[in-house]
Scaffold this motif. Sequence first.
Motif: not given
Length: 332
Positions: A194-198, A201-206, A208-220, A300-303
């Motif tokens: 689920d991680l796209d390290t390049d 971004t993170l693929r999250v299944l929220g 109702g089985n709704k999928e979304r993509t969330v960005p994260y920063g360098l410290p994480a 969108e980020i929070l789903g």
Amino acid sequence: MSNGPDADSFSRTDSAASMDSADAGQPRPLPSAFTEVMAQFRRYLEGERARSGHTVRAYLAGLESLFTFAAREGIETPAQLELGTLRRWLGGQSEAGRSRATLARHTATVRTFTSWALREELIATDPAVRLQAPKRERTLPGVLRQGQLGRIFERLSEAAADGAPLPLRDRAMVELLYATGIRVGELAGLDIDDLDTDRRTLRVLGKGNKERTVPYGLPAATAVDDWLRRGRPKLAAGHSGPALFLGARGGRIDQRQARSVVKELLEGLGDTSATGPHALRHSAATHLLDGGADLRAVQEILGHSSLATTQIYTHVSVERLRASYRQAHPRA
């Protein structure tokens, strides 16, 4: 059909609702028609609605409380339920001291059930159409200050310095929770793929089985990479599978373990009323808005399925602005 409240609010429902003081007296077996329809309703919630285990248990606990009350009134099937029965049940719950939030959850449970029962032709009319519940109090969520978060991450980094797997995992989990604002259940369900390290971004299944993509920063990204390189291999076992975060015995981490980690960190601060992983979610959303993020982007980020749910964080930001004004302006 109403979707009812957020599952996060259902998960806080008392699981023993069916045995509460509003239903005082010797427990009796429910009529078979009620137990059968509860089993069907469970399958509907788990299958078609894809509700979480917490939400399903909360719905069924509320429904069992209603059915227990109805049975005492001589009602033996869902088709015999009337608006008056529902109102008397809620009235009993209110007299027993149930909060407005609990009464609202019970009302939403009944509405979801009767709407489904009508669709399935188990009842001829929907008795809950005119059922009213008190408006829920909307309290502002606890938000951590930047200084408090800095102390948390400093403590996590110090604990992870010796390379022990669990501190490395805990640092990566907390960094990711704050960086993305994801729910703790979503965190526990993450796989490595689920991680796209390049792209970070993170693929999250929220919900109702709704999928979304969330960005994260360098410290994480740094903390997660450290966990994957130095921590996870030390815990991984044959049954670990693709799970991103593992428990001490190598299995996928569960929500309880993740909640415990965050709870201990927040209690260690000593200067906040914020509790649990949702405080990190609240803080992430508020800090995004304080920094100028668009409300729709935060939604969108929070789903969130509804923008109205996201708007509570604008209230938090306004309150913070007012507090700063009162403190700094000479004529506030």
